[in-house]
Design a protein around this motif. Structure first.
Motif, PDB file in Angstrom:
ATOM      1  N   VAL B 281      24.393  35.228  43.417  1.00 16.45           N
ATOM      2  CA  VAL B 281      24.860  36.329  42.566  1.00 16.45           C
ATOM      3  C   VAL B 281      24.932  37.623  43.387  1.00 16.45           C
ATOM      4  O   VAL B 281      25.932  38.337  43.371  1.00 16.45           O
ATOM      5  CB  VAL B 281      23.916  36.530  41.353  1.00 16.45           C
ATOM      6  CG1 VAL B 281      24.244  37.832  40.626  1.00 16.45           C
ATOM      7  CG2 VAL B 281      24.024  35.355  40.393  1.00 16.45           C
ATOM      8  N   GLU B 282      23.867  37.885  44.145  1.00 19.94           N
ATOM      9  CA  GLU B 282      23.858  39.119  44.940  1.00 19.94           C
ATOM     10  C   GLU B 282      24.919  39.084  46.042  1.00 19.94           C
ATOM     11  O   GLU B 282      25.570  40.096  46.307  1.00 19.94           O
ATOM     12  CB  GLU B 282      22.455  39.361  45.501  1.00 19.94           C
ATOM     13  CG  GLU B 282      21.507  39.804  44.389  1.00 19.94           C
ATOM     14  CD  GLU B 282      20.062  39.953  44.827  1.00 19.94           C
ATOM     15  OE1 GLU B 282      19.787  39.883  46.044  1.00 19.94           O
ATOM     16  OE2 GLU B 282      19.196  40.143  43.954  1.00 19.94           O
ATOM     17  N   ASP B 283      25.092  37.916  46.660  1.00 18.04           N
ATOM     18  CA  ASP B 283      26.167  37.783  47.651  1.00 18.04           C
ATOM     19  C   ASP B 283      27.526  38.061  47.012  1.00 18.04           C
ATOM     20  O   ASP B 283      28.377  38.732  47.591  1.00 18.04           O
ATOM     21  CB  ASP B 283      26.189  36.366  48.244  1.00 18.04           C
ATOM     22  CG  ASP B 283      25.103  36.173  49.297  1.00 18.04           C
ATOM     23  OD1 ASP B 283      24.443  37.165  49.659  1.00 18.04           O
ATOM     24  OD2 ASP B 283      24.928  35.033  49.758  1.00 18.04           O
ATOM     25  N   GLY B 284      27.697  37.524  45.804  1.00 23.08           N
ATOM     26  CA  GLY B 284      28.964  37.724  45.099  1.00 23.08           C
ATOM     27  C   GLY B 284      29.216  39.192  44.797  1.00 23.08           C
ATOM     28  O   GLY B 284      30.327  39.696  44.966  1.00 23.08           O
ATOM     29  N   LEU B 285      28.148  39.883  44.391  1.00 20.19           N
ATOM     30  CA  LEU B 285      28.270  41.318  44.114  1.00 20.19           C
ATOM     31  C   LEU B 285      28.630  42.091  45.374  1.00 20.19           C
ATOM     32  O   LEU B 285      29.502  42.951  45.367  1.00 20.19           O
ATOM     33  CB  LEU B 285      26.953  41.865  43.555  1.00 20.19           C
ATOM     34  CG  LEU B 285      26.647  41.578  42.089  1.00 20.19           C
ATOM     35  CD1 LEU B 285      25.278  42.139  41.737  1.00 20.19           C
ATOM     36  CD2 LEU B 285      27.707  42.199  41.190  1.00 20.19           C
ATOM     37  N   LYS B 286      27.941  41.753  46.482  1.00 17.48           N
ATOM     38  CA  LYS B 286      28.219  42.447  47.741  1.00 17.48           C
ATOM     39  C   LYS B 286      29.654  42.179  48.193  1.00 17.48           C
ATOM     40  O   LYS B 286      30.325  43.085  48.685  1.00 17.48           O
ATOM     41  CB  LYS B 286      27.255  41.956  48.830  1.00 17.48           C
ATOM     42  CG  LYS B 286      25.883  42.570  48.720  1.00 17.48           C
ATOM     43  CD  LYS B 286      25.034  42.185  49.918  1.00 17.48           C
ATOM     44  CE  LYS B 286      23.605  41.961  49.526  1.00 17.48           C
ATOM     45  NZ  LYS B 286      22.782  41.398  50.592  1.00 17.48           N
ATOM     46  N   GLN B 287      30.092  40.939  47.996  1.00 14.81           N
ATOM     47  CA  GLN B 287      31.454  40.595  48.406  1.00 14.81           C
ATOM     48  C   GLN B 287      32.468  41.450  47.629  1.00 14.81           C
ATOM     49  O   GLN B 287      33.398  42.004  48.217  1.00 14.81           O
ATOM     50  CB  GLN B 287      31.696  39.120  48.140  1.00 14.81           C
ATOM     51  CG  GLN B 287      32.817  38.554  48.976  1.00 14.81           C
ATOM     52  CD  GLN B 287      33.002  37.066  48.716  1.00 14.81           C
ATOM     53  OE1 GLN B 287      32.090  36.409  48.191  1.00 14.81           O
ATOM     54  NE2 GLN B 287      34.159  36.541  49.055  1.00 14.81           N
ATOM     55  N   ARG B 288      32.242  41.567  46.317  1.00 14.11           N
ATOM     56  CA  ARG B 288      33.132  42.410  45.520  1.00 14.11           C
ATOM     57  C   ARG B 288      33.147  43.832  46.057  1.00 14.11           C
ATOM     58  O   ARG B 288      34.177  44.488  46.101  1.00 14.11           O
ATOM     59  CB  ARG B 288      32.648  42.450  44.064  1.00 14.11           C
ATOM     60  CG  ARG B 288      32.914  41.195  43.293  1.00 14.11           C
ATOM     61  CD  ARG B 288      32.574  41.442  41.822  1.00 14.11           C
ATOM     62  NE  ARG B 288      32.538  40.184  41.088  1.00 14.11           N
ATOM     63  CZ  ARG B 288      32.251  40.093  39.795  1.00 14.11           C
ATOM     64  NH1 ARG B 288      31.966  41.192  39.099  1.00 14.11           N
ATOM     65  NH2 ARG B 288      32.248  38.930  39.187  1.00 14.11           N
ATOM     66  N   LEU B 289      31.949  44.307  46.432  1.00 13.42           N
ATOM     67  CA  LEU B 289      31.833  45.671  46.954  1.00 13.42           C
ATOM     68  C   LEU B 289      32.614  45.821  48.256  1.00 13.42           C
ATOM     69  O   LEU B 289      33.446  46.717  48.400  1.00 13.42           O
ATOM     70  CB  LEU B 289      30.353  45.979  47.189  1.00 13.42           C
ATOM     71  CG  LEU B 289      30.027  47.255  47.950  1.00 13.42           C
ATOM     72  CD1 LEU B 289      30.306  48.464  47.073  1.00 13.42           C
ATOM     73  CD2 LEU B 289      28.570  47.264  48.395  1.00 13.42           C
ATOM     74  N   TYR B 290      32.350  44.920  49.201  1.00 13.20           N
ATOM     75  CA  TYR B 290      32.938  45.083  50.530  1.00 13.20           C
ATOM     76  C   TYR B 290      34.435  44.790  50.533  1.00 13.20           C
ATOM     77  O   TYR B 290      35.144  45.199  51.439  1.00 13.20           O
ATOM     78  CB  TYR B 290      32.202  44.209  51.553  1.00 13.20           C
ATOM     79  CG  TYR B 290      30.748  44.596  51.714  1.00 13.20           C
ATOM     80  CD1 TYR B 290      30.403  45.936  51.898  1.00 13.20           C
ATOM     81  CD2 TYR B 290      29.726  43.649  51.651  1.00 13.20           C
ATOM     82  CE1 TYR B 290      29.071  46.315  52.025  1.00 13.20           C
ATOM     83  CE2 TYR B 290      28.393  44.023  51.776  1.00 13.20           C
ATOM     84  CZ  TYR B 290      28.074  45.357  51.961  1.00 13.20           C
ATOM     85  OH  TYR B 290      26.762  45.739  52.085  1.00 13.20           O
ATOM     86  N   GLU B 291      34.904  44.070  49.515  1.00 16.54           N
ATOM     87  CA  GLU B 291      36.337  43.778  49.450  1.00 16.54           C
ATOM     88  C   GLU B 291      37.083  44.806  48.599  1.00 16.54           C
ATOM     89  O   GLU B 291      38.308  44.735  48.487  1.00 16.54           O
ATOM     90  CB  GLU B 291      36.556  42.363  48.891  1.00 16.54           C
ATOM     91  CG  GLU B 291      36.232  41.308  49.927  1.00 16.54           C
ATOM     92  CD  GLU B 291      36.274  39.898  49.365  1.00 16.54           C
ATOM     93  OE1 GLU B 291      36.563  39.740  48.159  1.00 16.54           O
ATOM     94  OE2 GLU B 291      36.023  38.956  50.143  1.00 16.54           O
ATOM     95  N   ASN B 292      36.340  45.734  48.006  1.00 11.22           N
ATOM     96  CA  ASN B 292      36.973  46.774  47.197  1.00 11.22           C
ATOM     97  C   ASN B 292      37.790  47.716  48.100  1.00 11.22           C
ATOM     98  O   ASN B 292      37.269  48.283  49.061  1.00 11.22           O
ATOM     99  CB  ASN B 292      35.873  47.555  46.458  1.00 11.22           C
ATOM    100  CG  ASN B 292      36.434  48.642  45.563  1.00 11.22           C
ATOM    101  OD1 ASN B 292      37.050  49.592  46.036  1.00 11.22           O
ATOM    102  ND2 ASN B 292      36.232  48.484  44.279  1.00 11.22           N
ATOM    103  N   GLU B 293      39.092  47.867  47.778  1.00  9.79           N
ATOM    104  CA  GLU B 293      39.989  48.610  48.668  1.00  9.79           C
ATOM    105  C   GLU B 293      39.584  50.079  48.805  1.00  9.79           C
ATOM    106  O   GLU B 293      39.613  50.638  49.902  1.00  9.79           O
ATOM    107  CB  GLU B 293      41.442  48.503  48.173  1.00  9.79           C
ATOM    108  CG  GLU B 293      42.050  47.110  48.335  1.00  9.79           C
ATOM    109  CD  GLU B 293      42.047  46.618  49.789  1.00  9.79           C
ATOM    110  OE1 GLU B 293      42.209  47.445  50.705  1.00  9.79           O
ATOM    111  OE2 GLU B 293      41.859  45.394  49.996  1.00  9.79           O
ATOM    112  N   THR B 294      39.206  50.699  47.693  1.00  3.17           N
ATOM    113  CA  THR B 294      38.807  52.111  47.747  1.00  3.17           C
ATOM    114  C   THR B 294      37.565  52.273  48.626  1.00  3.17           C
ATOM    115  O   THR B 294      37.499  53.159  49.482  1.00  3.17           O
ATOM    116  CB  THR B 294      38.498  52.648  46.322  1.00  3.17           C
ATOM    117  OG1 THR B 294      39.538  52.228  45.446  1.00  3.17           O
ATOM    118  CG2 THR B 294      38.396  54.159  46.321  1.00  3.17           C
ATOM    119  N   VAL B 295      36.585  51.373  48.418  1.00  2.19           N
ATOM    120  CA  VAL B 295      35.356  51.442  49.208  1.00  2.19           C
ATOM    121  C   VAL B 295      35.682  51.303  50.695  1.00  2.19           C
ATOM    122  O   VAL B 295      35.240  52.104  51.526  1.00  2.19           O
ATOM    123  CB  VAL B 295      34.354  50.350  48.758  1.00  2.19           C
ATOM    124  CG1 VAL B 295      33.166  50.276  49.711  1.00  2.19           C
ATOM    125  CG2 VAL B 295      33.872  50.625  47.335  1.00  2.19           C
TER     126      VAL B 295
END
Lengths: 324, 324
Positions: B281-295
């Motif tokens: 779950v935490e890996d999935g959350l981090k992945q969403r974060l790091y793949e976020n274009e704005t971020v």
């Protein structure tokens, strides 16, 4: 109004006004959104004036003589015209009722000294929250001119790892075991310590302490050092013999000199700031997850299915992620 | 069509058809969404038949003789009618070009044995992804009747911690240093190992290995054991002397017996499954974060401001979190 408040706090902090410093810290510790906003602005205002202290972390389980060690070292430094702030990271303090630095009778002499500032561990439900607040309090103390900031922790719930990422030098304070020379060290302490000190190395205990010192030295040699130019030493120290805590400080100073010569000092500070940012981001993400109402409601059932091997952990994780 | 596919794979796996097992694993390793979906269904289908193996993790840097150790132990077990699967978690294999278990000339004898199944490390950009796939492959191997699953890792980027959370027994394979007896151990290995084995304890090296064994024994005693009823032993072993790897297996068996007697075995498996779920779950959350274009676009600027101490890490983290 907020602009006036901001300047009131900034001026109070820069002039070293203890009452204002304490009020600013209370804002940092507050959970009220309006207080938090003002606290953030104060931090942003003072951060250019922070960073000029020796950040010294100390961990040790109850019974190793940590308070006396800190009081002695603090008095020694205050006597040499250092301005010393003592902070704490103790994620359990409010829950268990006990608290490091919370006991008013502790460190009486140090607390009374004009060159010192002592603050107990902030309240907080999560280690991340407690550690984040302590880090911000450290910045305020630095902006107020404290040039030595000691951060102590009892090493509960990986708090020693959090503290090690906010200090320049991290000391693990231990004692030689009573019956057994060997003392269990919690996960990670050996790897993040810049030095280990065997305390209470005096009188009858001297020989045992020296034996423990040698054992920890062997153990530390087996761990990859985190710095290219510093091998964590194992020291002995005592609060009852003359100069017994000063020798630890000499090691801190030597470490600082070497780190500055090799430019590792600035690198470590910059890396710590970035790591801290990412830790806060990840903590924030986790908080959003754990506070999500759907997730909270579904977790018991999903966990049960995983424990009974009815679904794979991967499938369970995908389900949880689908709710947010 | 998919239902037929699912049964084709399930039957192939249950009957131990190596070709079908290999194809199922290829689906697990695939990045195609349709393959991933089928892979998930296969895992859910076989998971009730998994879990019956001894899950044995082995870490060791290149040069400690890990391949030869695994080949010898694998042949010993296969000769005793065990069915042995050898998997790997190596997050660097595709990037660096080198790969553990990727070299076809390695473990030739073991690969040729009818009771064994060897699979190199799956490709993946993240340790989390590679480890997750290996865990799923382990479940498939178990459902196919392999009763010993060895998972090896070179211990890059905390892969040893990930592997330790998917096995019943985790072995750190080391050698006595050539000039220096002491060998740097990476972060965390001592804490997650259920045993340490000093390899190449033969001939001229015997005395050095014994000395190293004693040193690691001291070091391990300083670390809090993760089990109430098991103190990680430090063994010596050799691939050239008779029975040199079998003694390690006896330790694995003894550990299993004790863990089952104390019911820690089932507890550890259940806890691992839950931890795994949260890690995913935490890996999935981090992945969403790091793949976020704005971020992604904002990170360089924010990082620079943090490094130059223009904003606090907390404020930077709040800014990043505001983008998602």
């Amino acid at each position: 109004m907020q602009e006036q408040d901001l300047e009131f706090y900034a001026e109070g902090i820069f002039s070293g006004n203890r009452r204002v410093i304490a009020k600013a810290i209370t804002l940092v510790e507050s959970t009220l959104p309006s207080d938090r906003r003002l606290a953030s602005r104060i931090i942003e205002r003072v951060i250019p004036y922070s960073g000029k202290s020796v950040r010294f972390g100390i961990t040790g389980v109850p019974g190793v003589g940590k308070s006396t060690f800190i009081e002695n070292l603090g008095l020694y430094l205050a006597g040499k015209d250092h301005r010393v702030a003592v902070l704490a990271v103790d994620p359990t303090s409010r829950r268990s009722g006990g608290s490091i630095l919370g006991d008013k009778t502790r460190m009486e002499q140090l607390a009374a000294h004009e060159n010192t500032f002592i603050r107990p561990s902030p309240a907080g439900d999560t280690l991340g929250g407690v550690a984040a607040k302590t880090r911000e309090i450290m910045l305020i103390c630095e902006a107020a001119g404290y040039d030595v900031v000691m951060v102590e922790t009892v090493g509960v719930g990986q708090s020693e790892t959090r503290v090690s990422t906010m200090v320049d030098f991290f000391l693990a304070l231990l004692i030689a075991g009573a019956g057994d020379e060997l003392q269990g060290i919690k996960r990670g302490i050996l790897e993040v310590a810049d030095a280990v000190a065997i305390n209470k190395a005096d009188g009858d205990n001297l020989e045992r302490a020296e034996r423990a010192r040698k054992e920890y030295e062997t153990a530390l040699h087996l761990v990859m050092p985190s710095s290219r130019s510093w091998t964590p030493p194992v020291l002995t120290c005592s609060s009852v013999t003359e100069g017994g805590t000063a020798n630890v400080w000499h090691t801190v100073e030597e470490h600082r000199r070497i780190m500055e010569d090799t430019e590792e000092f600035g690198q470590r500070r910059r890396q710590q700031a970035l790591d801290w940012m990412w830790t806060m981001v990840e903590d924030g993400l986790k908080q959003r997850l754990y506070e999500n109402e759907t997730v909270k409601r579904k977790i018991p059932k999903i966990s049960e299915k995983v424990e009974k091997e009815l679904i794979s952990p991967s499938a369970a994780a995908e389900e949880i992620l689908s709710y947010i």
